[in-house]
Design an enzyme around this catalytic site. Structure first.
Site, PDB file in Angstrom:
ATOM      1  N   ARG A  88      30.724  39.648  37.798  1.00  0.00           N
ATOM      2  CA  ARG A  88      29.622  38.733  38.116  1.00  0.00           C
ATOM      3  C   ARG A  88      29.154  38.044  36.853  1.00  0.00           C
ATOM      4  O   ARG A  88      29.551  38.394  35.742  1.00  0.00           O
ATOM      5  CB  ARG A  88      28.456  39.510  38.745  1.00  0.00           C
ATOM      6  N   GLY A  90      25.919  37.023  34.232  1.00  0.00           N
ATOM      7  CA  GLY A  90      24.814  37.807  33.687  1.00  0.00           C
ATOM      8  C   GLY A  90      25.274  38.877  32.724  1.00  0.00           C
ATOM      9  O   GLY A  90      26.462  39.071  32.485  1.00  0.00           O
ATOM     10  N   ILE A  92      23.793  42.899  31.125  1.00  0.00           N
ATOM     11  CA  ILE A  92      23.734  44.279  31.615  1.00  0.00           C
ATOM     12  C   ILE A  92      22.488  44.509  32.454  1.00  0.00           C
ATOM     13  O   ILE A  92      21.427  43.935  32.194  1.00  0.00           O
ATOM     14  CB  ILE A  92      23.783  45.284  30.440  1.00  0.00           C
ATOM     15  N   TYR A  94      20.586  47.664  35.338  1.00  0.00           N
ATOM     16  CA  TYR A  94      20.563  49.036  35.868  1.00  0.00           C
ATOM     17  C   TYR A  94      20.338  48.996  37.368  1.00  0.00           C
ATOM     18  O   TYR A  94      19.562  48.186  37.878  1.00  0.00           O
ATOM     19  CB  TYR A  94      19.435  49.827  35.201  1.00  0.00           C
ATOM     20  N   HIS A  95      21.037  49.865  38.098  1.00  0.00           N
ATOM     21  CA  HIS A  95      20.763  50.081  39.515  1.00  0.00           C
ATOM     22  C   HIS A  95      20.475  51.560  39.720  1.00  0.00           C
ATOM     23  O   HIS A  95      21.107  52.410  39.075  1.00  0.00           O
ATOM     24  CB  HIS A  95      21.962  49.689  40.381  1.00  0.00           C
ATOM     25  N   PHE A 174      21.204  40.330  44.044  1.00  0.00           N
ATOM     26  CA  PHE A 174      19.945  40.624  43.356  1.00  0.00           C
ATOM     27  C   PHE A 174      19.623  42.111  43.428  1.00  0.00           C
ATOM     28  O   PHE A 174      20.119  42.845  44.280  1.00  0.00           O
ATOM     29  CB  PHE A 174      18.787  39.809  43.945  1.00  0.00           C
ATOM     30  N   CYS A 191      19.505  42.661  30.800  1.00  0.00           N
ATOM     31  CA  CYS A 191      19.981  41.278  30.885  1.00  0.00           C
ATOM     32  C   CYS A 191      20.193  40.662  29.499  1.00  0.00           C
ATOM     33  O   CYS A 191      20.270  39.436  29.358  1.00  0.00           O
ATOM     34  CB  CYS A 191      19.028  40.415  31.709  1.00  0.00           C
TER      35      CYS A 191
END
Length: 234
Positions: A88, A90, A92, A94-95, A174, A191
């Site tokens: 993708r 962008g 870095i 975090y999820h 997102f 980011c």
């Protein structure tokens, strides 16, 4: 033009498993578009929207800098987190638990062929959702996503975005912080942007937990209006 979007809520699911599932759907839609052009057919392309929540994971976009990950492989393991470099846009991010992640896999030729407008609509759906909770939020010039306190020393990001598109078909999307343990963001430069904080909806509202199902419903309501679409649950 098919403006129906198939909505799937995957619950808590491993990042790699979800990524592979996205790629599978993405390929199916792109292959159908190629077939339509090659055979001069007009089979309608489907659109999908995936809600998911991931276990702790850091992902780095194709233009990102690995130095923005501040943990070694052993430290990642100790925190129970994984790491992936992905395709993708962008840098870095975090999820993790308490975060609502949305992956639209849309054929934009069913809606409009404008990636800039697409990103702004994704942002707008989050902005309108947060405004329903009484928060003042918006965009930060040159920085994709949704922010609070823009133009002040207390600017903080609440929603990150990163997408991929090919032949006008989108994937990735997102990540909205709703009930997130913000300590995990201390392990990265989110980011790739230094000197700006990250926040979560429950923190901004001063509550222990926000109803995530309610937030999802509001997001879908606004996406429906913005894209003039119909969401159906499969």
């Amino acid at each position: 033009m098919n403006k129906t979007i198939q909505l799937q809520d995957l619950g808590l699911q491993d990042y790699k498993t979800t990524w592979e599932y996205q790629e599978e759907i993405f390929k199916k839609v792109v292959d159908l578009k190629i077939q339509n052009r090659r055979e001069e057919t007009t089979i309608a392309t489907p659109n999908y929207f995936l809600f998911v929540e991931h276990p702790h994971v850091y992902t780095l976009g194709k233009s990102g800098d690995l130095e923005n990950l501040l943990l070694s492989e052993k430290q990642l393991e100790a925190k129970g987190a994984t790491f992936y470099k992905i395709n993708r846009g962008g840098d870095i991010t975090y999820h993790g638990p308490g975060q609502i992640v949305g992956y639209p896999i849309l054929d934009l030729e069913n809606f409009f062929t404008d990636i800039h407008k697409y990103l702004r609509f994704l942002e707008e759906s989050i902005i309108l959702t947060l405004q329903e909770y009484g928060l003042e939020c918006g965009r930060s010039d040159g920085e994709t996503g949704v922010w609070l306190g823009v133009g002040t020393p207390f600017a903080r990001k609440i929603c990150a975005m990163g997408v991929r598109a090919s032949r006008w078909v989108t994937m990735h999307g997102f990540a909205l912080n709703v009930n997130v343990d913000l300590g995990y963001f201390d392990n990265i430069i989110p980011c790739g942007i230094r000197g700006k904080a990250v926040t979560s909806l429950n923190v901004e509202l001063g509550v222990e937990k926000v109803d995530e199902a309610e937030v999802k419903a509001k997001i879908i309501k606004h996406l429906t209006q913005l894209f003039e679409a119909e969401f159906v649950t499969k």
